[in-house]
Design a protein around this motif. Structure first.
Motif, mmCIF file in Angstrom:
data_model
loop_
_atom_site.group_PDB
_atom_site.id
_atom_site.type_symbol
_atom_site.label_atom_id
_atom_site.label_comp_id
_atom_site.label_asym_id
_atom_site.label_seq_id
_atom_site.Cartn_x
_atom_site.Cartn_y
_atom_site.Cartn_z
ATOM 1 N N ARG A 1 -12.503 0.954 -3.258
ATOM 2 C CA ARG A 1 -13.495 0.399 -2.340
ATOM 3 C C ARG A 1 -12.917 0.422 -0.935
ATOM 4 O O ARG A 1 -11.769 0.048 -0.721
ATOM 5 C CB ARG A 1 -13.823 -1.038 -2.751
ATOM 6 C CG ARG A 1 -14.826 -1.729 -1.849
ATOM 7 C CD ARG A 1 -15.172 -3.124 -2.364
ATOM 8 N NE ARG A 1 -14.029 -3.949 -2.699
ATOM 9 C CZ ARG A 1 -13.335 -4.680 -1.825
ATOM 10 N NH1 ARG A 1 -13.665 -4.687 -0.548
ATOM 11 N NH2 ARG A 1 -12.311 -5.421 -2.213
ATOM 12 N N LEU A 2 -13.717 0.862 0.025
ATOM 13 C CA LEU A 2 -13.286 0.884 1.423
ATOM 14 C C LEU A 2 -13.264 -0.540 1.956
ATOM 15 O O LEU A 2 -14.290 -1.210 2.004
ATOM 16 C CB LEU A 2 -14.228 1.748 2.261
ATOM 17 C CG LEU A 2 -13.894 1.867 3.742
ATOM 18 C CD1 LEU A 2 -12.547 2.537 3.965
ATOM 19 C CD2 LEU A 2 -15.005 2.622 4.469
ATOM 20 N N GLU A 3 -12.080 -1.009 2.331
ATOM 21 C CA GLU A 3 -11.939 -2.345 2.915
ATOM 22 C C GLU A 3 -12.288 -2.321 4.393
ATOM 23 O O GLU A 3 -12.820 -3.285 4.912
ATOM 24 C CB GLU A 3 -10.490 -2.836 2.775
ATOM 25 C CG GLU A 3 -10.280 -3.782 1.662
ATOM 26 C CD GLU A 3 -8.916 -4.438 1.719
ATOM 27 O OE1 GLU A 3 -8.843 -5.597 1.298
ATOM 28 O OE2 GLU A 3 -7.928 -3.826 2.152
ATOM 29 N N GLY A 4 -11.954 -1.223 5.059
ATOM 30 C CA GLY A 4 -12.266 -1.118 6.470
ATOM 31 C C GLY A 4 -11.537 0.015 7.142
ATOM 32 O O GLY A 4 -10.665 0.657 6.559
ATOM 33 N N ASN B 1 0.819 -1.197 0.000
ATOM 34 C CA ASN B 1 0.000 0.000 0.000
ATOM 35 C C ASN B 1 0.856 1.251 0.000
ATOM 36 O O ASN B 1 2.059 1.194 0.233
ATOM 37 C CB ASN B 1 -0.978 0.023 1.184
ATOM 38 C CG ASN B 1 -0.291 0.145 2.522
ATOM 39 O OD1 ASN B 1 0.300 1.170 2.835
ATOM 40 N ND2 ASN B 1 -0.361 -0.902 3.329
ATOM 41 N N GLY C 1 -7.951 -5.246 -7.201
ATOM 42 C CA GLY C 1 -7.572 -5.959 -5.987
ATOM 43 C C GLY C 1 -6.081 -6.033 -5.728
ATOM 44 O O GLY C 1 -5.651 -6.670 -4.766
ATOM 45 N N ARG D 1 -3.465 -0.975 -2.673
ATOM 46 C CA ARG D 1 -4.219 -0.400 -1.565
ATOM 47 C C ARG D 1 -3.687 0.990 -1.232
ATOM 48 O O ARG D 1 -2.509 1.278 -1.417
ATOM 49 C CB ARG D 1 -4.127 -1.289 -0.344
ATOM 50 C CG ARG D 1 -4.946 -2.552 -0.463
ATOM 51 C CD ARG D 1 -4.726 -3.493 0.716
ATOM 52 N NE ARG D 1 -5.602 -4.640 0.650
ATOM 53 C CZ ARG D 1 -5.458 -5.649 -0.204
ATOM 54 N NH1 ARG D 1 -4.476 -5.653 -1.066
ATOM 55 N NH2 ARG D 1 -6.304 -6.660 -0.194
ATOM 56 N N MET E 1 -8.404 1.632 5.033
ATOM 57 C CA MET E 1 -7.734 0.950 3.938
ATOM 58 C C MET E 1 -8.695 0.879 2.758
ATOM 59 O O MET E 1 -9.827 0.407 2.900
ATOM 60 C CB MET E 1 -7.303 -0.451 4.349
ATOM 61 C CG MET E 1 -6.349 -1.110 3.392
ATOM 62 S SD MET E 1 -4.732 -0.309 3.281
ATOM 63 C CE MET E 1 -3.994 -0.842 4.817
ATOM 64 N N LEU E 2 -8.240 1.387 1.620
ATOM 65 C CA LEU E 2 -9.025 1.349 0.389
ATOM 66 C C LEU E 2 -8.279 0.499 -0.626
ATOM 67 O O LEU E 2 -7.058 0.493 -0.651
ATOM 68 C CB LEU E 2 -9.230 2.762 -0.151
ATOM 69 C CG LEU E 2 -10.054 3.649 0.784
ATOM 70 C CD1 LEU E 2 -9.199 4.742 1.358
ATOM 71 C CD2 LEU E 2 -11.252 4.202 0.073
ATOM 72 N N ILE E 3 -9.035 -0.192 -1.481
ATOM 73 C CA ILE E 3 -8.439 -1.117 -2.441
ATOM 74 C C ILE E 3 -8.890 -0.755 -3.848
ATOM 75 O O ILE E 3 -10.031 -0.315 -4.057
ATOM 76 C CB ILE E 3 -8.807 -2.585 -2.082
ATOM 77 C CG1 ILE E 3 -8.045 -3.566 -2.951
ATOM 78 C CG2 ILE E 3 -10.294 -2.813 -2.132
ATOM 79 C CD1 ILE E 3 -8.104 -5.008 -2.462
ATOM 80 N N GLU F 1 -3.663 3.458 2.112
ATOM 81 C CA GLU F 1 -3.926 3.540 3.551
ATOM 82 C C GLU F 1 -3.963 5.006 3.956
ATOM 83 O O GLU F 1 -2.968 5.714 3.848
ATOM 84 C CB GLU F 1 -2.836 2.821 4.337
ATOM 85 C CG GLU F 1 -3.053 2.878 5.836
ATOM 86 C CD GLU F 1 -1.954 2.168 6.601
ATOM 87 O OE1 GLU F 1 -1.410 2.785 7.541
ATOM 88 O OE2 GLU F 1 -1.633 1.011 6.271
#
Length: 145
Positions: free
Chosen positions: A29-32, A8, A62, A65, A56-58, A67
């Motif tokens: 996409r927001l992973e979390g 990342n 895939g 990332r 963390m976004l991806i 951060e």
């Protein structure tokens, strides 16, 4: 070979809530989100005891990332967000997009401003730099082939 992959790129921001929607509009996409604190984290960063929230976004493929980190302690000590493109150090993240014009329209709704012009490099790319939320410098490239 020693490198397996790049996990990342990290960017420190003032407000995760202000920046996350911009990167989602770009197509990540927001992973979390998670709170990171304590002595162990400070040993990794060299900051001592710290308190930070990360998001963390991806990318859609895939493979990459982003951060985002919002520090609560210790206080942020430097601000490079308005640095010109020839400043020393890490400066920007470049994303390849499908449709540069459409991407610019969507990102302007989130406060993005064009830094210079949209230019074409040979018959390969259309490129530009934008300033996103909090002055973050982002490069955008559309492949023409």
């Amino acid at each position: 070979m020693t490198i397996k992959r790049m996990d990342n790129v990290g960017i420190v921001v003032e407000s995760l809530d202000a920046v996350i929607p911009f990167f989602i509009a770009l197509g990540l996409r927001l992973e979390g989100r998670a709170n990171i604190d304590g002595e162990w984290a400070g040993r990794v960063t060299g900051l001592g005891t710290q308190r930070v929230e990360i998001a963390m976004l991806i990318t859609p493929d895939g493979h990459s990332r982003l951060e985002l980190s919002q520090f609560f302690a210790p206080a942020v000590v430097a601000d490079h967000r308005e640095a010109p493109v020839n400043a020393l150090g890490y400066l920007r993240v470049m994303f390849t997009v499908i449709d540069l014009d459409d991407t610019l329209v969507r990102l302007r709704e989130h406060g993005a401003q064009l830094v210079g012009d949209v230019v074409q490099y040979q018959n390969s790319y259309r490129l530009c730099y934008i300033r996103g939320p909090e002055g973050l410098l982002i490069g955008l490239a559309e492949e023409l082939m």
